[in-house]
Design a protein around this motif. Structure first.
Motif, PDB file in Angstrom:
ATOM      1  N   GLU A  32      -1.447  -5.006 -15.275  1.00 51.24           N
ATOM      2  CA  GLU A  32      -0.217  -5.798 -15.088  1.00 51.24           C
ATOM      3  C   GLU A  32       0.247  -5.781 -13.644  1.00 51.24           C
ATOM      4  N   GLN A  33       0.048  -4.624 -12.976  1.00 46.87           N
ATOM      5  CA  GLN A  33       0.423  -4.496 -11.556  1.00 46.87           C
ATOM      6  C   GLN A  33      -0.358  -5.524 -10.729  1.00 46.87           C
ATOM      7  N   LEU A  34      -1.649  -5.639 -11.022  1.00 43.62           N
ATOM      8  CA  LEU A  34      -2.484  -6.566 -10.256  1.00 43.62           C
ATOM      9  C   LEU A  34      -2.194  -8.014 -10.643  1.00 43.62           C
ATOM     10  N   TYR A  85      -8.169   0.527 -18.786  1.00 40.28           N
ATOM     11  CA  TYR A  85      -7.786   1.823 -19.346  1.00 40.28           C
ATOM     12  C   TYR A  85      -6.266   1.983 -19.405  1.00 40.28           C
ATOM     13  N   ARG A  86      -5.594   1.427 -18.397  1.00 34.74           N
ATOM     14  CA  ARG A  86      -4.143   1.579 -18.361  1.00 34.74           C
ATOM     15  C   ARG A  86      -3.522   0.182 -18.299  1.00 34.74           C
ATOM     16  N   VAL A  87      -2.698  -0.133 -19.306  1.00 31.55           N
ATOM     17  CA  VAL A  87      -2.109  -1.481 -19.391  1.00 31.55           C
ATOM     18  C   VAL A  87      -1.328  -1.788 -18.110  1.00 31.55           C
ATOM     19  N   PHE A 141     -10.342   3.793   4.104  1.00 29.51           N
ATOM     20  CA  PHE A 141      -9.510   4.991   4.020  1.00 29.51           C
ATOM     21  C   PHE A 141      -8.042   4.580   3.911  1.00 29.51           C
ATOM     22  N   THR A 142      -7.382   5.174   2.915  1.00 33.46           N
ATOM     23  CA  THR A 142      -5.977   4.875   2.652  1.00 33.46           C
ATOM     24  C   THR A 142      -5.124   6.099   2.991  1.00 33.46           C
ATOM     25  N   HIS A 143      -3.814   5.919   2.903  1.00 35.15           N
ATOM     26  CA  HIS A 143      -2.871   7.030   3.145  1.00 35.15           C
ATOM     27  C   HIS A 143      -3.060   7.624   4.542  1.00 35.15           C
ATOM     28  N   THR A 144      -3.552   6.837   5.493  1.00 35.91           N
ATOM     29  CA  THR A 144      -3.732   7.384   6.846  1.00 35.91           C
ATOM     30  C   THR A 144      -2.380   7.661   7.501  1.00 35.91           C
ATOM     31  N   ASP A 145      -1.326   7.058   6.939  1.00 35.29           N
ATOM     32  CA  ASP A 145       0.022   7.303   7.488  1.00 35.29           C
ATOM     33  C   ASP A 145       0.551   8.672   7.073  1.00 35.29           C
ATOM     34  N   GLU A 146      -0.113   9.318   6.127  1.00 40.34           N
ATOM     35  CA  GLU A 146       0.417  10.586   5.614  1.00 40.34           C
ATOM     36  C   GLU A 146      -0.223  11.803   6.258  1.00 40.34           C
ATOM     37  N   THR A 147      -1.054  11.580   7.259  1.00 45.36           N
ATOM     38  CA  THR A 147      -1.662  12.739   7.923  1.00 45.36           C
ATOM     39  C   THR A 147      -1.836  12.469   9.418  1.00 45.36           C
ATOM     40  N   GLY A 192     -13.253   3.916  -6.486  1.00 43.10           N
ATOM     41  CA  GLY A 192     -12.752   5.172  -5.907  1.00 43.10           C
ATOM     42  C   GLY A 192     -11.895   5.924  -6.899  1.00 43.10           C
ATOM     43  N   PRO A 193     -11.492   7.132  -6.529  1.00 42.38           N
ATOM     44  CA  PRO A 193     -10.729   7.972  -7.460  1.00 42.38           C
ATOM     45  C   PRO A 193      -9.373   7.352  -7.822  1.00 42.38           C
ATOM     46  N   PRO A 194      -8.813   7.733  -8.983  1.00 45.48           N
ATOM     47  CA  PRO A 194      -7.500   7.203  -9.364  1.00 45.48           C
ATOM     48  C   PRO A 194      -6.452   7.595  -8.323  1.00 45.48           C
ATOM     49  N   GLY A 195      -5.560   6.665  -8.007  1.00 40.34           N
ATOM     50  CA  GLY A 195      -4.468   6.950  -7.067  1.00 40.34           C
ATOM     51  C   GLY A 195      -4.859   6.816  -5.612  1.00 40.34           C
ATOM     52  N   ALA A 196      -6.131   6.491  -5.325  1.00 37.52           N
ATOM     53  CA  ALA A 196      -6.568   6.398  -3.924  1.00 37.52           C
ATOM     54  C   ALA A 196      -5.872   5.247  -3.197  1.00 37.52           C
ATOM     55  N   GLY A 197      -5.524   4.193  -3.953  1.00 42.16           N
ATOM     56  CA  GLY A 197      -4.873   3.038  -3.324  1.00 42.16           C
ATOM     57  C   GLY A 197      -5.706   1.769  -3.477  1.00 42.16           C
ATOM     58  N   LYS A 198      -6.569   1.711  -4.490  1.00 38.12           N
ATOM     59  CA  LYS A 198      -7.470   0.558  -4.673  1.00 38.12           C
ATOM     60  C   LYS A 198      -6.684  -0.723  -4.951  1.00 38.12           C
ATOM     61  N   THR A 199      -5.775  -0.659  -5.940  1.00 34.30           N
ATOM     62  CA  THR A 199      -5.080  -1.888  -6.357  1.00 34.30           C
ATOM     63  C   THR A 199      -4.209  -2.424  -5.214  1.00 34.30           C
ATOM     64  N   THR A 200      -3.494  -1.519  -4.555  1.00 32.12           N
ATOM     65  CA  THR A 200      -2.633  -1.935  -3.433  1.00 32.12           C
ATOM     66  C   THR A 200      -3.486  -2.542  -2.319  1.00 32.12           C
ATOM     67  N   THR A 201      -4.618  -1.892  -2.019  1.00 32.06           N
ATOM     68  CA  THR A 201      -5.483  -2.397  -0.937  1.00 32.06           C
ATOM     69  C   THR A 201      -6.090  -3.749  -1.325  1.00 32.06           C
ATOM     70  N   LEU A 233      -8.510   0.289   7.170  1.00 30.28           N
ATOM     71  CA  LEU A 233      -7.644   1.460   7.066  1.00 30.28           C
ATOM     72  C   LEU A 233      -6.307   1.005   6.504  1.00 30.28           C
ATOM     73  N   SER A 234      -5.802   1.756   5.534  1.00 28.43           N
ATOM     74  CA  SER A 234      -4.489   1.435   4.984  1.00 28.43           C
ATOM     75  C   SER A 234      -3.513   2.484   5.483  1.00 28.43           C
ATOM     76  N   PHE A 235      -2.366   2.038   5.945  1.00 30.44           N
ATOM     77  CA  PHE A 235      -1.426   3.017   6.495  1.00 30.44           C
ATOM     78  C   PHE A 235      -0.017   2.848   5.944  1.00 30.44           C
ATOM     79  N   GLY A 236       0.086   2.467   4.660  1.00 31.49           N
ATOM     80  CA  GLY A 236       1.402   2.368   4.047  1.00 31.49           C
ATOM     81  C   GLY A 236       1.342   1.576   2.758  1.00 31.49           C
ATOM     82  N   GLN A 237       2.497   1.483   2.093  1.00 24.13           N
ATOM     83  CA  GLN A 237       2.552   0.835   0.780  1.00 24.13           C
ATOM     84  C   GLN A 237       2.815  -0.662   0.848  1.00 24.13           C
ATOM     85  N   ARG A 238       3.239  -1.141   2.026  1.00 21.26           N
ATOM     86  CA  ARG A 238       3.653  -2.544   2.084  1.00 21.26           C
ATOM     87  C   ARG A 238       2.462  -3.496   1.989  1.00 21.26           C
TER      88      ARG A 238
END
Ligand SMILES: Nc1nc2c(ncn2[C@@H]2O[C@H](COP(=O)(O)OP(=O)(O)O)[C@@H](O)[C@H]2O)c(=O)[nH]1
Ligand SMILES: [Mg+2]
Length: 345
Positions: free
Chosen positions: A192-194, A186-188, A287-293, A153-162, A313-318
């Motif tokens: 590292e986050q994962l 592509y990004r060190v 679908f991520t960021h469902t908490d933001e709409t 998916g697109p960058p920033g969508a929430g793949k790594t967190t999900t 469905l992802s609804f937050g960062q935790r």
């Protein structure tokens, strides 16, 4: 036939006469009535009539403007109202038209004059949407089988967190031998986050330096029962990136690809993204960021148009809490009432 208002004949209202001809109301200067004493001015009634005319004018402008936004003005008022609400929540007009036609058929309504009642129409719409939306709860098909899940998916969508949330739920909790693979070279910081999440979860981690080296890693990890693959997001104009990833996955039919998209994007933007990401042949949507709409029509409409089932469905960062496995009742509660968090409370 000419009938006076209330009295069955013309009625003198100061300088005006009011006559009712069939069903139309007309107002104009009163004819002189010879021999009659001029009636006193009835200004409050005249003012009332003018107010009524101006209100009718205002309502007709409002109705015309509302009708111009609806797929068809031939629907009964309850359907028109429901259509306006669906469009306001982000559903595309064409899909709303299709839903209305299905509801008409479901409720046996053939004409705009047919009566159905608001509650019946609402239930009809919910039933139609429920049948048009597909869900495939969580990753993996056959129970007990090996699962290899890749998130794209697109960058920033929430793949790594999900991915970290899924790894907790389907790797750690199931106690099945699992591994996390990152291909985000592509990004060190991204890898590292994962790696940090994997360490917290106590799962092994490996980094594929290139999309091509993913094949070698997948062979190496063939004994793991659950494999989670994170990928970098391709930019919208980076066609090489899409082609590289489609090639990397093409030789691995065991990989179940989930397309991760933000619920905050509009239907049109999601469709534009779909034209590129469909090259990777994803089989499920997250679908991520469902908490933001609170406008859930855009992404649900997109899921219907793309014809893919929603898995999570992802609804937050935790991590791992803010993830829900998709279900139709949850989708309906979100659409007709609240956010994923509140809908599932
Ligand atoms: N509010 C909210 N933030 C999220 C959600 N999912 C991810 N994020 C945040 O979005 C940002 C990007 O997430 P990340 O997983 O790195 O995206 P990626 O580039 O697709 O891997 C991070 O700050 C996450 O914490 C979500 O469902 N809701
Ligand atoms: Mg990432």
């Amino acid at each position: 036939m000419e009938a006076g208002l209330n009295t069955g004949g013309n009625r003198q209202l100061g300088p005006y006469a009011v006559t009712v001809e069939s069903e139309s109301i007309s107002a104009g200067p009163a004819p002189e009535a010879p021999g009659l004493v001029q009636a006193p001015r009835l200004e409050p009634e005249q003012a009332g009539l003018e107010a009524l005319q101006s209100e009718i004018g205002r309502l007709s402008v409002l109705v015309r403007s509302l009708a111009s936004h609806l797929p068809s003005f031939s629907y009964m008022p309850e359907l028109q109202m429901a259509a306006a609400q669906l469009e306001a929540s982000g559903f595309p007009q064409a899909l709303v038209g299709e839903v209305l036609e299905r509801v008409e058929r479901r409720l046996g309504l053939r004409q705009s004059q047919d009566q159905a009642g608001e509650v019946r129409v609402r239930r009809g719409i919910a039933a139609e949407l429920e049948s048009m939306l597909a869900v495939s709860p969580g990753p993996g098909g056959a129970a007990g089988g090996r699962r290899v899940i890749a998130l794209v998916g697109p960058p920033g969508a929430g793949k790594t967190t999900t991915l970290a949330k899924l790894a907790m739920r389907y790797g750690v909790s199931s106690r099945a031998p699992s591994v996390i693979l990152s291909t985000d070279c592509y990004r060190v910081a991204a890898a590292e986050q994962l790696r940090a999440y994997a360490a917290i979860l106590g799962l092994p981690f490996a980094l594929a330096e290139t999309p091509g080296s993913l094949s070698r890693l997948l062979v190496e990890q063939r004994h793991k029962e659950v494999v989670f693959i994170d990928t970098p997001g391709c930019g919208p104009n980076d066609q090489d990136c899409f082609e590289e990833w489609s090639r990397a996955f093409a030789g691995h039919p065991e990989v179940e690809i989930h397309l991760v998209l933000p619920a905050t994007a509009r239907y049109e933007d999601l469709m534009r993204a779909w034209r590129r990401w469909s090259q990777l042949q994803p089989v499920k949507l997250i679908f991520t960021h469902t908490d933001e709409t609170t406008f859930h029509g855009g992404w649900m409409g997109f899921a219907i148009s793309a014809g893919l089932p929603i898995s999570c469905l992802s609804f937050g960062q935790r991590v791992p809490e803010d993830l829900e496995v998709a279900s139709k009742p949850l989708l309906m509660r979100m659409l007709f009432g609240s956010t994923a968090r509140a809908a599932n409370a």
